[in-house]
Design a protein around this motif. Structure first.
Motif, PDB file in Angstrom:
ATOM      1  N   ARG A  69       0.829  -1.209   0.000  1.00 53.01           N
ATOM      2  CA  ARG A  69       0.000   0.000   0.000  1.00 53.01           C
ATOM      3  C   ARG A  69       0.858   1.251   0.000  1.00 53.01           C
ATOM      4  NH1 ARG A  69      -4.753  -2.036   4.201  1.00 53.01           N
ATOM      5  NH2 ARG A  69      -5.920  -3.246   2.644  1.00 53.01           N
ATOM      6  N   ASN A  70       1.953   1.231   0.743  1.00 52.79           N
ATOM      7  CA  ASN A  70       2.876   2.371   0.710  1.00 52.79           C
ATOM      8  C   ASN A  70       3.518   2.519  -0.665  1.00 52.79           C
ATOM      9  OD1 ASN A  70       2.409   2.980   3.393  1.00 52.79           O
ATOM     10  ND2 ASN A  70       4.184   1.862   4.143  1.00 52.79           N
ATOM     11  N   TRP A  71       3.767   1.376  -1.314  1.00 53.05           N
ATOM     12  CA  TRP A  71       4.363   1.396  -2.652  1.00 53.05           C
ATOM     13  C   TRP A  71       3.397   2.019  -3.657  1.00 53.05           C
ATOM     14  CZ3 TRP A  71       4.683  -2.633  -6.895  1.00 53.05           C
ATOM     15  CH2 TRP A  71       5.795  -2.416  -7.720  1.00 53.05           C
ATOM     16  N   GLN A  72       2.133   1.708  -3.502  1.00 51.24           N
ATOM     17  CA  GLN A  72       1.123   2.286  -4.386  1.00 51.24           C
ATOM     18  C   GLN A  72       1.028   3.803  -4.206  1.00 51.24           C
ATOM     19  OE1 GLN A  72      -2.170  -0.213  -3.044  1.00 51.24           O
ATOM     20  NE2 GLN A  72      -2.318  -1.117  -5.079  1.00 51.24           N
ATOM     21  N   GLN A  73       1.293   4.276  -2.998  1.00 47.18           N
ATOM     22  CA  GLN A  73       1.146   5.694  -2.677  1.00 47.18           C
ATOM     23  C   GLN A  73       2.491   6.385  -2.515  1.00 47.18           C
ATOM     24  OE1 GLN A  73      -1.245   5.642   0.870  1.00 47.18           O
ATOM     25  NE2 GLN A  73      -2.941   4.580  -0.122  1.00 47.18           N
ATOM     26  N   ILE A  74       3.530   5.850  -3.144  1.00 48.96           N
ATOM     27  CA  ILE A  74       4.875   6.370  -2.945  1.00 48.96           C
ATOM     28  C   ILE A  74       5.028   7.801  -3.462  1.00 48.96           C
ATOM     29  CG2 ILE A  74       5.785   5.445  -5.128  1.00 48.96           C
ATOM     30  CD1 ILE A  74       8.382   4.833  -3.602  1.00 48.96           C
ATOM     31  N   PHE A  75       4.294   8.141  -4.509  1.00 48.65           N
ATOM     32  CA  PHE A  75       4.374   9.497  -5.040  1.00 48.65           C
ATOM     33  C   PHE A  75       3.841  10.500  -4.017  1.00 48.65           C
ATOM     34  CE2 PHE A  75       2.425  13.086  -7.317  1.00 48.65           C
ATOM     35  CZ  PHE A  75       3.538  13.581  -7.981  1.00 48.65           C
ATOM     36  N   PHE A  98       2.352   5.055 -11.502  1.00 51.77           N
ATOM     37  CA  PHE A  98       1.158   5.379 -12.272  1.00 51.77           C
ATOM     38  C   PHE A  98       0.754   4.245 -13.208  1.00 51.77           C
ATOM     39  CE2 PHE A  98       3.681   9.234 -11.512  1.00 51.77           C
ATOM     40  CZ  PHE A  98       2.810   9.922 -10.677  1.00 51.77           C
ATOM     41  N   SER A  99       1.453   3.115 -13.118  1.00 49.39           N
ATOM     42  CA  SER A  99       1.145   1.964 -13.966  1.00 49.39           C
ATOM     43  C   SER A  99      -0.161   1.309 -13.536  1.00 49.39           C
ATOM     44  CB  SER A  99       2.293   0.958 -13.915  1.00 49.39           C
ATOM     45  OG  SER A  99       1.954  -0.228 -14.593  1.00 49.39           O
ATOM     46  N   SER A 100      -0.891   0.801 -14.513  1.00 47.66           N
ATOM     47  CA  SER A 100      -2.140   0.098 -14.202  1.00 47.66           C
ATOM     48  C   SER A 100      -1.871  -1.230 -13.499  1.00 47.66           C
ATOM     49  CB  SER A 100      -2.931  -0.151 -15.492  1.00 47.66           C
ATOM     50  OG  SER A 100      -2.176  -0.952 -16.394  1.00 47.66           O
ATOM     51  N   LYS A 101      -0.642  -1.734 -13.599  1.00 47.49           N
ATOM     52  CA  LYS A 101      -0.281  -3.006 -12.979  1.00 47.49           C
ATOM     53  C   LYS A 101      -0.310  -2.927 -11.448  1.00 47.49           C
ATOM     54  CE  LYS A 101       0.753  -5.589 -16.616  1.00 47.49           C
ATOM     55  NZ  LYS A 101       0.132  -6.902 -16.890  1.00 47.49           N
ATOM     56  N   ILE A 102      -0.174  -1.715 -10.938  1.00 46.17           N
ATOM     57  CA  ILE A 102      -0.088  -1.562  -9.491  1.00 46.17           C
ATOM     58  C   ILE A 102      -1.470  -1.549  -8.833  1.00 46.17           C
ATOM     59  CG2 ILE A 102      -0.212   0.960  -9.207  1.00 46.17           C
ATOM     60  CD1 ILE A 102       2.253   0.729  -7.399  1.00 46.17           C
ATOM     61  N   LEU A 103      -2.508  -1.386  -9.669  1.00 45.60           N
ATOM     62  CA  LEU A 103      -3.865  -1.350  -9.145  1.00 45.60           C
ATOM     63  C   LEU A 103      -4.249  -2.706  -8.559  1.00 45.60           C
ATOM     64  CD1 LEU A 103      -5.653   0.643 -12.009  1.00 45.60           C
ATOM     65  CD2 LEU A 103      -4.847   1.525  -9.800  1.00 45.60           C
ATOM     66  N   ASN A 104      -4.940  -2.683  -7.435  1.00 46.37           N
ATOM     67  CA  ASN A 104      -5.433  -3.889  -6.754  1.00 46.37           C
ATOM     68  C   ASN A 104      -4.325  -4.812  -6.259  1.00 46.37           C
ATOM     69  OD1 ASN A 104      -8.130  -3.119  -7.256  1.00 46.37           O
ATOM     70  ND2 ASN A 104      -8.063  -4.086  -9.282  1.00 46.37           N
ATOM     71  N   LEU A 105      -3.079  -4.344  -6.287  1.00 43.33           N
ATOM     72  CA  LEU A 105      -1.991  -5.183  -5.797  1.00 43.33           C
ATOM     73  C   LEU A 105      -2.087  -5.374  -4.286  1.00 43.33           C
ATOM     74  CD1 LEU A 105       0.390  -6.658  -7.069  1.00 43.33           C
ATOM     75  CD2 LEU A 105       1.850  -4.719  -6.487  1.00 43.33           C
ATOM     76  N   ASP A 106      -2.599  -4.355  -3.599  1.00 41.53           N
ATOM     77  CA  ASP A 106      -2.765  -4.489  -2.150  1.00 41.53           C
ATOM     78  C   ASP A 106      -3.818  -5.541  -1.811  1.00 41.53           C
ATOM     79  OD1 ASP A 106      -4.705  -2.866  -3.290  1.00 41.53           O
ATOM     80  OD2 ASP A 106      -4.991  -1.676  -1.474  1.00 41.53           O
TER      81      ASP A 106
END
Length: 202
Positions: free
Chosen positions: A91-97, A169-177
């Motif tokens: 989750r932190n990786w998804q919100q790293i920006f 911003f990649s779509s691959k990161i969506l729903n990874l959490d």
């Protein structure tokens, strides 16, 4: 309802332990919500999650239910703590920006996007190792091997998706959490089922 019943059982059997845990949780909540203390910017939240939802949780439950701590449960605590930390890291990786922009001190924001992939991989390797130790310990039978195959495929697909993610911003990161949460749940449920079946067959 299940949490309320479990909490009531623990309170009746070991009230002082539950009171101590509640006071510690209250102190931690105030510490992290306080602007003056600024604990949330130090990057220690990951360690608190690991200890509280891993070894600390297993130790507290074993003391409350069994009235002693079995050292063999240590690997269960390490597994649960690592998986809980994995969910938080993803989750932190998804919100790293956002974290970098507002200078939030997480491990992931300090490592950077690309190096954080290896940090996430480390969580998966450790979780798989702890899971393997628990499955192949004396508590479980050898027939439990097929139970790890679906989990192995899930871990492989998870790693593949992490590697294919090129940017925040990649779509691959969506729903990874959500995948991380699902992996956490499946590992624990698999352990419970294998343990129960092994005890029944004995």
């Amino acid at each position: 309802l299940g949490a309320a019943v479990s909490g009531l059982i623990i309170f009746v059997s070991q009230p002082e332990l539950l009171v101590l845990a509640s006071l510690m949780a209250l102190a931690a909540a105030f510490g992290f919500s306080s602007v003056r203390l600024g604990l949330k910017t130090l990057g220690i939240g990951e360690m608190i999650v690991f200890v509280s939802l891993g070894p600390g949780l297993v130790y507290g439950l074993s003391k409350a239910v069994l009235n002693h701590f079995d050292i063999s449960l240590l690997f269960l605590g390490l597994l649960m703590g690592t998986l809980s930390s994995l969910v938080m890291q993803v989750r932190n990786w998804q919100q790293i920006f956002v974290a970098s922009r507002f200078k939030l001190g997480t491990f992931v924001s300090r490592l950077g996007f690309d190096r954080s992939k290896y940090f996430i991989h480390l969580h998966l390797v450790l979780a798989s190792a702890y899971f393997g130790v628990l499955i192949y310990s004396d508590r479980f039978a050898a027939w439990a091997v097929p139970a790890v195959i679906p989990l192995g495929l899930l871990v492989y697909r998870f790693v593949q998706q992490v590697n294919e993610t090129a940017s925040p911003f990649s779509s691959k990161i969506l729903n990874l959490d959500r995948r991380a949460v699902r992996l956490h749940q499946l590992m624990i449920v698999t352990l419970i089922l294998v343990f129960e079946l092994t005890m029944r067959l004995k």
